[in-house]
Scaffold this motif. Structure first.
Motif, short mmCIF file in Angstrom:
data_model
loop_
_atom_site.label_atom_id
_atom_site.label_comp_id
_atom_site.label_asym_id
_atom_site.label_seq_id
_atom_site.Cartn_x
_atom_site.Cartn_y
_atom_site.Cartn_z
N LEU A 8 0.83 -1.21 0.00
CA LEU A 8 0.00 0.00 0.00
C LEU A 8 0.86 1.26 0.00
O LEU A 8 0.53 2.25 -0.66
N GLY A 9 1.96 1.22 0.71
CA GLY A 9 2.89 2.34 0.73
C GLY A 9 3.50 2.59 -0.64
O GLY A 9 3.65 3.73 -1.07
N LEU A 10 3.84 1.50 -1.34
CA LEU A 10 4.40 1.64 -2.68
C LEU A 10 3.38 2.23 -3.65
O LEU A 10 3.71 3.06 -4.48
N VAL A 11 2.14 1.81 -3.52
CA VAL A 11 1.08 2.34 -4.39
C VAL A 11 0.90 3.83 -4.12
O VAL A 11 0.80 4.63 -5.05
N ALA A 12 0.89 4.21 -2.85
CA ALA A 12 0.73 5.62 -2.50
C ALA A 12 1.90 6.45 -3.03
O ALA A 12 1.70 7.55 -3.57
#
Length: 64
Positions: free
Chosen positions: A23-27
């Protein structure tokens, strides 16, 4: 037996962290995309302003 339970908990924790990292990478990717989009829009605005300036100069030259 206690060590098996601990290992299971560690694996479950790692699985959850994987989701958090994803999720952090997507953000981060969305943030970079947004930044690039803004930079492109700004560059386009500058080019349009330069074209208008050039057109204004041509009009002034033709008036004289």
């Amino acid at each position: 037996m206690n060590s098996l339970q601990t290992a299971k908990e560690n694996l479950n924790s790692a699985k959850n962290w994987g989701l958090v990292v994803l999720l952090g990478l997507v953000a981060e990717r969305r943030k970079k995309y947004s930044r690039r989009k803004k930079n492109c829009a700004f560059a386009l605005q500058l080019n349009i302003m330069n074209i208008w300036k050039e057109l204004d100069l041509q009009v002034l030259k033709n008036m004289n």
